[in-house]
Design an enzyme around this catalytic site. Structure first.
Site, PDB file in Angstrom:
ATOM      1  N   LYS A 127      -0.137 -14.307  22.027  1.00 44.65           N
ATOM      2  CA  LYS A 127       0.295 -15.335  20.761  1.00 44.65           C
ATOM      3  C   LYS A 127       2.656 -15.005  21.010  1.00 44.65           C
ATOM      4  O   LYS A 127       2.202 -13.859  21.727  1.00 44.65           O
ATOM      5  CB  LYS A 127       0.935 -14.010  19.317  1.00 44.65           C
ATOM      6  N   HIS A 155      -4.092 -11.447  11.127  1.00 40.51           N
ATOM      7  CA  HIS A 155      -2.421 -10.727  11.493  1.00 40.51           C
ATOM      8  C   HIS A 155      -1.618  -9.609  10.632  1.00 40.51           C
ATOM      9  O   HIS A 155      -2.594  -8.799   9.386  1.00 40.51           O
ATOM     10  CB  HIS A 155      -0.887 -11.781  10.675  1.00 40.51           C
ATOM     11  N   ARG A 203       2.769 -23.697  11.931  1.00 41.76           N
ATOM     12  CA  ARG A 203       1.937 -25.113  10.699  1.00 41.76           C
ATOM     13  C   ARG A 203       3.314 -25.526  10.432  1.00 41.76           C
ATOM     14  O   ARG A 203       2.467 -26.860   9.320  1.00 41.76           O
ATOM     15  CB  ARG A 203       2.426 -23.285   9.088  1.00 41.76           C
ATOM     16  N   ASP A 208      -4.774 -16.818  11.208  1.00 48.19           N
ATOM     17  CA  ASP A 208      -3.604 -15.861  11.193  1.00 48.19           C
ATOM     18  C   ASP A 208      -3.416 -14.826  12.747  1.00 48.19           C
ATOM     19  O   ASP A 208      -3.839 -14.335  12.444  1.00 48.19           O
ATOM     20  CB  ASP A 208      -2.890 -15.287  10.155  1.00 48.19           C
ATOM     21  N   ASP A 209      -3.060 -15.597  13.662  1.00 47.24           N
ATOM     22  CA  ASP A 209      -3.100 -14.780  14.980  1.00 47.24           C
ATOM     23  C   ASP A 209      -4.324 -14.419  15.241  1.00 47.24           C
ATOM     24  O   ASP A 209      -4.952 -13.317  15.870  1.00 47.24           O
ATOM     25  CB  ASP A 209      -2.372 -13.237  14.557  1.00 47.24           C
ATOM     26  N   CYS A 240       3.790 -18.073  14.281  1.00 50.73           N
ATOM     27  CA  CYS A 240       3.299 -18.497  13.024  1.00 50.73           C
ATOM     28  C   CYS A 240       4.443 -20.166  11.528  1.00 50.73           C
ATOM     29  O   CYS A 240       3.763 -20.825  11.604  1.00 50.73           O
ATOM     30  CB  CYS A 240       3.776 -17.620  11.704  1.00 50.73           C
ATOM     31  N   HIS A 299       4.970 -19.833   4.735  1.00 52.06           N
ATOM     32  CA  HIS A 299       6.183 -20.086   6.205  1.00 52.06           C
ATOM     33  C   HIS A 299       6.138 -20.217   6.319  1.00 52.06           C
ATOM     34  O   HIS A 299       6.924 -20.975   7.493  1.00 52.06           O
ATOM     35  CB  HIS A 299       4.757 -18.864   7.153  1.00 52.06           C
ATOM     36  N   LYS A 348      -1.058 -17.434   2.858  1.00 53.08           N
ATOM     37  CA  LYS A 348       0.245 -17.708   4.127  1.00 53.08           C
ATOM     38  C   LYS A 348       1.008 -19.174   3.662  1.00 53.08           C
ATOM     39  O   LYS A 348       1.029 -19.497   4.980  1.00 53.08           O
ATOM     40  CB  LYS A 348       0.178 -16.706   5.131  1.00 53.08           C
ATOM     41  N   ASP A 394      -4.010 -20.389  13.863  1.00 52.19           N
ATOM     42  CA  ASP A 394      -2.616 -21.086  13.801  1.00 52.19           C
ATOM     43  C   ASP A 394      -1.799 -20.076  15.257  1.00 52.19           C
ATOM     44  O   ASP A 394      -0.719 -21.323  15.591  1.00 52.19           O
ATOM     45  CB  ASP A 394      -1.176 -20.281  13.080  1.00 52.19           C
ATOM     46  N   ASN A 395      -2.289 -19.125  15.835  1.00 52.03           N
ATOM     47  CA  ASN A 395      -2.011 -18.597  17.603  1.00 52.03           C
ATOM     48  C   ASN A 395      -2.512 -18.029  17.894  1.00 52.03           C
ATOM     49  O   ASN A 395      -3.662 -17.636  17.225  1.00 52.03           O
ATOM     50  CB  ASN A 395      -0.387 -18.665  17.316  1.00 52.03           C
ATOM     51  N   SER A 397       4.916 -13.620   6.734  1.00 55.17           N
ATOM     52  CA  SER A 397       3.556 -13.168   7.145  1.00 55.17           C
ATOM     53  C   SER A 397       3.705 -11.737   6.137  1.00 55.17           C
ATOM     54  O   SER A 397       4.864 -11.968   5.592  1.00 55.17           O
ATOM     55  CB  SER A 397       4.642 -13.244   8.502  1.00 55.17           C
TER      56      SER A 397
HETATM   57 MG    MG Z   1       0.042 -16.263  13.259  1.00 57.33          MG
END
Ligand code: MG
Length: 487
Positions: free
Chosen positions: A306, A233, A83, A39-40, A79, A134, A132, A285-286, A157
């Protein structure tokens, strides 16, 4: 027989003519699949992609033993949308998911969409989601209703909680106080509340232990294990095992713990004799949330981060390891995306594709080292609700004039506090040659009008199919998200 299955047979035949690597034999058990989703985490956050002041030896080993992609894009730079993309093989706007769903969202991933878990279920896989989710907090959208047999994790998140950036409880009436307490969910039920940074510091360990347990409990049958880490994240948190261990500070500590987690999963596969027949995939994811400064990752020099359709928002590390099929030390510079994972896995295990239209393509030939293959020629960069912000073909990227987030020109925050961003900066149209300009700094559209025309044609087709808010076009083939039915 659909087109992809025909193609898969072709790939299988072609592969048998290669000297060393071959598609799985008919009688061999289908491979286990482990998909680790960060994540991130940005393009520059693994040692093997240039990270400094900490090391990621387990991930670097995975790269050395398999394939490392250098032009791998997440489905969208945020996010929930990202996903939705990876799990359905679709551009997220096709399945009606954009942005990051809030805890009170009344929508989620439509249960009528087929996820990777549902695709592998047709081949009798056991499935488990960890971490996660989401894609909708309501029960009807949770993993158990989307093809997974087991689930343990946070429904959204880790910053959607009534706690301030300093880790103290949010004051009444403050912005953060609107969030409910963050639940840790097992199956469909809350089993714990995550109330402090100390609670968050246990998440990577809790997820890893569950992953290791699931592997050992399912060694006799094929499985799909989806590990979607809550880290990196913000708020960042790390267990005592790694606190203060990196030279870089907390972000580096967190990356070291993630790397440890990957190592634990690899060890569990070896211990259970599954290493050879398991395809492990690692991506994110990003890109990094840059206004969090020293608590954000690195884009490795790519533009923006992001929440943005420049490369820093969407280009991600991607590693895949599958002994005997993917040659050790392979580097792939061709374009590929998280949305390609679903059709690739479907091809490998010979399972039918989802009935509804998807956007991913089978990239198995890239995994098998076919130098002539180029399965993904183009990519659409959507953002905001449904804005087509850029299109890419090969190394050319045409960015359209659009309003969007910029981090540039603002002092980043520090130690968990965010700096400012401009959420409505007006970006101008520009053509970038990512071959010589991966940082998207030099607009060369004047020199290449034929390339601009070709990319605009691609965009026109996309707008008819998926729409474009900037051009006020709805698109013909977008589907609705799931909406809650009760109340
Ligand atoms: Mg993310």
């Amino acid at each position: 027989m659909n087109k992809l299955l025909k193609r898969s047979l072709f790939v299988g035949l072609a592969a048998t003519q290669l000297p060393v690597f071959s598609a799985p034999a008919e009688k061999q058990q289908n491979p286990n699949i482990v998909l680790i989703f960060m994540d991130d985490m940005g393009y520059g956050d693994l040692s093997c992609y240039g990270a400094s002041q900490y090391k990621t030896p387990n991930l670097d080993r995975m790269a050395a033993q398999g394939i490392r992609f250098t032009n791998f894009l997440s489905a969208q730079a945020v996010c929930s949308a990202s996903r939705a993309g990876i799990l359905t093989g679709c551009y997220p706007n096709r399945v009606g998911i954009s942005g990051a769903l809030m805890p009170d969202a009344k929508i989620g991933l439509n249960p009528s969409e087929e996820t990777i878990a549902e695709v592998v279920k047709k081949r009798n896989y056991k499935t488990c989601a960890i971490g996660k989710w989401h894609l909708g907090y309501q029960r009807e959208f949770l993993p158990l209703q989307q093809g997974f047999d087991e689930y343990l994790g946070l429904p959204y998140s880790n910053d959607m909680w009534p706690v301030n950036f300093d880790g103290k409880p949010a004051a009444e009436n403050s912005n953060k106080a609107r969030y409910p307490v963050l639940p840790l969910i097992e199956g469909n039920e809350k089993i714990r509340e995550i109330k402090t940074l100390d609670d968050q510091s246990q998440l990577t360990t809790i997820y890893t232990e569950k992953a290791v347990r699931f592997i050992s409990e399912n060694k006799m049958n094929p499985f799909f294990l989806y590990v979607a880490h809550s880290m990196t994240h913000v708020p960042l948190a790390v267990s005592a095992k790694f606190k203060g261990k990196s030279e870089q500070g907390l972000f580096g500590d967190v990356m070291m713990e993630i790397d440890w987690s990957v190592g634990q999963i690899m060890k569990a596969l070896e211990k259970n004799g599954l290493e050879k027949n398991t395809l492990v995939i690692f991506t994110s994811d990003n890109g990094p949330w840059l206004n969090f400064g020293n608590h954000a990752g690195s884009t490795g020099g790519l533009r923006e981060g992001k929440g943005n359709s420049f490369e820093g928002g969407q280009r991600e590390p991607c590693l895949m390891k599958w002994p005997g099929h993917i040659a050790e030390g392979t580097i792939c510079n061709k374009l590929a995306s998280t949305i390609d994972i679903l059709p690739t896995l479907a091809t490998i295990i010979n399972s039918p594709l989802p009935e509804k239209k998807i956007d991913g393509v089978n990239i198995l030939p890239l995994l098998l080292g076919d130098e002539n293959a180029n399965p993904r020629e183009s990519f659409l960069y959507y953002y905001r609700k449904n804005s087509l912000e850029a299109v890419r073909k090969g190394t050319w990227k045409l960015v359209f004039a659009h309003p969007g987030r910029t981090y540039i020109g603002f002092k980043p925050g520090v130690d968990g506090f965010p700096g400012k961003t401009n959420e409505n900066f007006q970006f101008e149209e520009g053509l970038y040659d990512l071959r010589r300009d991966p940082g998207e700094r030099y607009d060369v559209k004047e020199y290449y009008p034929e390339v601009v025309a070709e990319l605009k044609k691609l965009a026109d087709e996309a707008r008819l199919d998926l729409g474009d808010d900037i051009q006020q076009m709805p698109g013909k083939n977008r589907r609705e998200p799931g909406r809650i039915t009760e109340k």
